[in-house]
Design an enzyme around this catalytic site. Structure first.
Site, mmCIF file in Angstrom:
data_model
loop_
_atom_site.group_PDB
_atom_site.id
_atom_site.type_symbol
_atom_site.label_atom_id
_atom_site.label_comp_id
_atom_site.label_asym_id
_atom_site.label_seq_id
_atom_site.Cartn_x
_atom_site.Cartn_y
_atom_site.Cartn_z
ATOM 1 N N GLY A 58 0.840 -1.190 0.000
ATOM 2 C CA GLY A 58 0.000 0.000 0.000
ATOM 3 C C GLY A 58 0.872 1.236 0.000
ATOM 4 O O GLY A 58 1.790 1.359 0.822
ATOM 5 N N GLY A 90 -0.276 4.583 0.025
ATOM 6 C CA GLY A 90 -0.905 5.830 0.441
ATOM 7 C C GLY A 90 -0.010 6.577 1.408
ATOM 8 O O GLY A 90 1.186 6.288 1.537
ATOM 9 N N ALA A 91 -0.577 7.516 2.114
ATOM 10 C CA ALA A 91 0.228 8.366 2.990
ATOM 11 C C ALA A 91 0.961 7.560 4.054
ATOM 12 O O ALA A 91 2.157 7.741 4.291
ATOM 13 C CB ALA A 91 -0.653 9.430 3.633
ATOM 14 N N LYS A 114 -6.330 2.148 19.759
ATOM 15 C CA LYS A 114 -6.314 2.682 18.394
ATOM 16 C C LYS A 114 -7.661 2.473 17.720
ATOM 17 O O LYS A 114 -8.200 3.385 17.076
ATOM 18 C CB LYS A 114 -5.207 1.999 17.589
ATOM 19 C CG LYS A 114 -5.125 2.460 16.132
ATOM 20 C CD LYS A 114 -4.798 3.937 16.026
ATOM 21 C CE LYS A 114 -4.614 4.360 14.583
ATOM 22 N NZ LYS A 114 -4.312 5.803 14.451
ATOM 23 N N SER A 173 -8.687 10.453 8.623
ATOM 24 C CA SER A 173 -8.545 9.857 7.294
ATOM 25 C C SER A 173 -9.895 9.575 6.647
ATOM 26 O O SER A 173 -10.052 9.712 5.426
ATOM 27 C CB SER A 173 -7.732 8.567 7.390
ATOM 28 O OG SER A 173 -8.387 7.615 8.215
ATOM 29 N N GLU A 222 -14.341 3.554 5.538
ATOM 30 C CA GLU A 222 -14.423 2.387 6.416
ATOM 31 C C GLU A 222 -15.560 2.468 7.442
ATOM 32 O O GLU A 222 -15.580 1.713 8.404
ATOM 33 C CB GLU A 222 -13.077 2.217 7.139
ATOM 34 C CG GLU A 222 -11.965 1.825 6.182
ATOM 35 C CD GLU A 222 -10.575 2.097 6.740
ATOM 36 O OE1 GLU A 222 -9.714 1.218 6.601
ATOM 37 O OE2 GLU A 222 -10.360 3.194 7.283
#
Length: 326
Positions: free
Chosen positions: A7, A9-10, A206, A275, A287
């Site tokens: 992945g 992405g950022a 988290k 995000s 999500e």
């Protein structure tokens, strides 16, 4: 140690760039489309308040080119993981350590957890069992990402705030050679990677953070600082965190940091945009449904009511549904 970041992405770009600069491992990235082309042409660039740097990295579209890895860190959005399991298989051998993403409750969460639901499965989260089959819990390392980042451009990542931490731990709670090696590599790369003997607690914190802040961000379209400085929105998040911890304790999770302390810690990222809100603003899949499925799974399993969480999710899901219908 061969480490693949699946992945680009950022988050994936940030971790990969630091690992390359740390020069303690053989690093590769699986990417696609314009991001793959940008990384192959220009490398990975990271921008923080303290510095900017660019590094070259091996980037491929087909993970079969890379072969079996020592560590696979999956930084995709959770709703994309099922789509690439057949590709991820190429990277995983019997001794590969795997770090799946955590935005929603991960499929492996009850594995090794001391409590009344130890080793039970969460069918709403991994309904086909494919994630468990491809990424067996005994090969998983729990690792929440406490790094606020956003994509500045393909292959270019901006970090929001100063924190960059990835706690690591075996689901058994024991120290292992692979955890110690990976922790040392991440630390050398400039990312804090403390070894945890309570990784279920760390993963829960988290997950709860994601479960509570993301729907509020979508409803308010606000950055963290704006939520915190508003009249009452921050207290809604606090109530959600308290309910989430009641669920966690019913599962048997040891939670060592209070909701108030976690709220205040998150609000230090004043300018950070969650995000899920970033995805929502860009019209990308998000999500929210995975988080809602997680909420339903654990409230039904434990019997904890969680009225604030359920109310906020009812409103956030309606907002997303209306936006997607236009």
């Amino acid at each position: 140690m061969k480490i693949c970041i699946y992945g680009s992405g950022a988050m994936g770009s940030y971790i990969a760039a630091h690992l390359v600069r740390g020069a303690q491992s053989e690093v590769s990235v699986v990417a696609r489309g314009g991001t793959l082309a940008a990384i192959q042409a220009n490398g990975l660039r990271v921008i923080t308040d303290e510095e900017e740097f660019t590094v070259p990295v091996r980037a491929v579209a087909d993970p079969a080119e890379l072969g079996v890895q020592d560590v696979v860190i999956i930084t995709l959005k959770m709703h994309h993981v099922d789509e690439v399991l057949d590709q991820i298989r190429h990277l995983i051998g019997p001794d590969t350590a795997i770090i799946p993403p955590i935005a929603a409750l991960p499929y492996y969460f009850l594995s090794g957890l001391t409590g009344p639901f130890r080793d039970q499965r969460l069918p709403r989260i991994d309904p086909t069992g494919r994630q468990r089959a491809v990424m067996p819990p005994e090969q998983v390392l729990g690792c929440p990402y406490w790094i606020g980042v956003h994509a500045h451009a393909p292959g270019v990542t901006r970090r929001d705030g100063k924190q960059a931490m990835m706690p690591l731990g075996e689901l058994t709670g024991q120290r292992s050679d692979r955890v110690e090696k990976l922790s040392a590599i991440l630390e050398a790369a400039g990312i804090e990677a403390p070894i945890s003997d309570n990784i279920h607690g760390d993963v829960w914190v988290k997950f709860a953070n994601s479960m509570c802040w993301n729907p509020v961000a979508i409803l308010t379209m606000a950055r963290l600082g704006e939520i915190g400085s508003s009249d009452g929105a921050g207290e809604v998040v606090h109530a959600m965190l308290e309910e989430s911890d009641a669920i966690g304790r019913a599962l048997g999770v040891e939670i060592t940091v209070s909701p108030r302390d976690r709220l205040n810690r998150t609000l230090r990222g004043t300018h950070h945009k969650m995000s899920m809100l970033q995805d929502f603003e860009r019209g990308r899949p998000n999500e929210l449904e995975l988080l809602h499925s997680s909420l339903l799974s654990i409230t039904r399993l434990t019997g904890v009511k969680a009225p604030t969480l359920k109310t906020v999710y009812a409103l956030a899901r309606l907002r997303v549904a209306i936006a997607e219908s236009k």
